[in-house]
Write a protein that holds these residues in place. Structure first.
Motif, PDB file in Angstrom:
ATOM      1  N   ALA A 125      -7.126   9.990   2.955  1.00  0.00           N
ATOM      2  CA  ALA A 125      -7.844  10.262   4.208  1.00  0.00           C
ATOM      3  C   ALA A 125      -8.753   9.105   4.627  1.00  0.00           C
ATOM      4  N   TYR A 126      -9.130   8.252   3.663  1.00  0.00           N
ATOM      5  CA  TYR A 126     -10.027   7.135   3.962  1.00  0.00           C
ATOM      6  C   TYR A 126      -9.298   5.800   4.096  1.00  0.00           C
ATOM      7  N   LEU A 127      -8.013   5.796   3.872  1.00  0.00           N
ATOM      8  CA  LEU A 127      -7.283   4.529   3.771  1.00  0.00           C
ATOM      9  C   LEU A 127      -6.406   4.314   5.010  1.00  0.00           C
ATOM     10  N   GLY A 128      -6.976   3.628   5.988  1.00  0.00           N
ATOM     11  CA  GLY A 128      -6.270   3.407   7.243  1.00  0.00           C
ATOM     12  C   GLY A 128      -4.898   2.774   7.048  1.00  0.00           C
ATOM     13  N   ILE A 129      -4.774   1.890   6.076  1.00  0.00           N
ATOM     14  CA  ILE A 129      -3.505   1.192   5.864  1.00  0.00           C
ATOM     15  C   ILE A 129      -2.391   2.176   5.516  1.00  0.00           C
TER      16      ILE A 129
ATOM     17  N   ALA B 253       0.846  -1.199   0.000  1.00  0.00           N
ATOM     18  CA  ALA B 253       0.000   0.000   0.000  1.00  0.00           C
ATOM     19  C   ALA B 253       0.881   1.248   0.000  1.00  0.00           C
TER      20      ALA B 253
ATOM     21  N   VAL C 268      -2.802   7.829  -4.588  1.00  0.00           N
ATOM     22  CA  VAL C 268      -4.230   7.807  -4.260  1.00  0.00           C
ATOM     23  C   VAL C 268      -4.819   9.190  -4.056  1.00  0.00           C
TER      24      VAL C 268
ATOM     25  N   TRP D  26      -7.883  10.505  -1.510  1.00  0.00           N
ATOM     26  CA  TRP D  26      -8.475   9.306  -0.896  1.00  0.00           C
ATOM     27  C   TRP D  26      -7.655   8.784   0.277  1.00  0.00           C
TER      28      TRP D  26
END
Lengths: 183, 183
Positions: free
Chosen positions: A167-171, A155, A162, A165
């Motif tokens: 901000a939405y991707l915890g990984i 990731a 990204v 986005w």
């Protein structure tokens, strides 16, 4: 075979094929990044660490418990043995090396251990007394822990791609701040 | 095909086989636990969420960008659509459903998108302007993020079995304290 040994073995047997599916032939742009920015591991480091476990840890400790119980502590696990050992191998070669070792070790496990052995005890050099059941469960959860680390590195390799986005991707957020929660 | 589209598609195409390798036929004792103790997702919830993405998000948004640019914002993504939809399906069925949808969507992607489209822009309902390149990168990283969540749930299912080794297993410690570091 007990539910415990059967279930644990089922998980352990899946990891080589999982790593093949995930990594073999994948473009290097996905596999050259560490799980965390500082002192992290690339996927090849993680696979190397899993190889070390197969070579020196899980089955060796199983045999130590069966032969010596708590009388002879386990040898310490060298978490960085891969760094010097694997420099000349490709990632694909490391995955296949791991797969061979895991298959051999699961065959050895099937020969060595029966249900009646699961409560036998060994001596961990730092943690003290442990059971064979705990060792086998840890072998499997250790796989899950480190394969997750591969996902984090993969990731991270596309962190810049990204855009908002992230901000939405915890990984991705957790690579920089472990307590971050995606928005 | 560009390196970007080729690499991203290569990753996206691997996820169904990865989920099959990991989950199909695995004893339920490994798959009935959530990634975090409070309000977490079991593996079946994660696969359901990935199905929702295939049904309503990634390719739909790709088409929205190609047809309308920034003029028509994307529809919002329902993060909990799976909860009611998937109650009667087994985990194995969900994995196979996801695999069919992913294969269809990658075929659609190959028909729809060429290199020259990657900088085209769309309008996210919360994040504002985004590019098609960012959407496709996010599709792939979103896979990695959620498959990691499956690993955390699977590890959590054996939290009690690893005994004192838990202190070394970040994947277990972080379920309870995201900032925990293994000893």
């Amino acid at each position: 075979m007990s539910v415990f040994i059967g279930g644990t073995t089922s998980l352990l047997a899946r990891t080589p094929e999982l790593l093949r599916t995930l990594l073999i032939g994948l473009p290097e742009g996905w596999t050259d990044t560490t799980d965390v920015p500082a002192n992290g591991w690339r996927p090849r480091d993680v696979v190397g660490h899993l190889i070390t476990g197969e070579l020196t840890d899980w089955i060796e400790r199983t045999q130590r418990i069966l032969e010596h119980g708590t009388a002879v502590p386990f040898d310490k696990f060298d978490r960085f043995a891969h760094a010097d050992r694997d420099t000349d191998a490709t990632l694909d070669e490391l995955v296949e090396h791991f797969a061979r070792l895991r298959a051999e070790n699961l065959a050895r496990l099937a020969d060595l251990v029966t249900d009646g052995d699961l409560d036998r005890r060994g001596m961990h050099p730092s943690l003290g007394e442990v059971t064979l059941r705990e060792l086998l469960a840890t072998w499997a959860v250790h796989d899950l822990d480190h394969v997750s680390q591969i996902f984090a590195g993969m990731a991270g390799s596309h962190d810049a791609e990204v855009g908002p986005w992230k901000a939405y991707l915890g990984i991705l957020l957790r690579r920089e701040d472990p307590s971050a929660t995606p928005g």
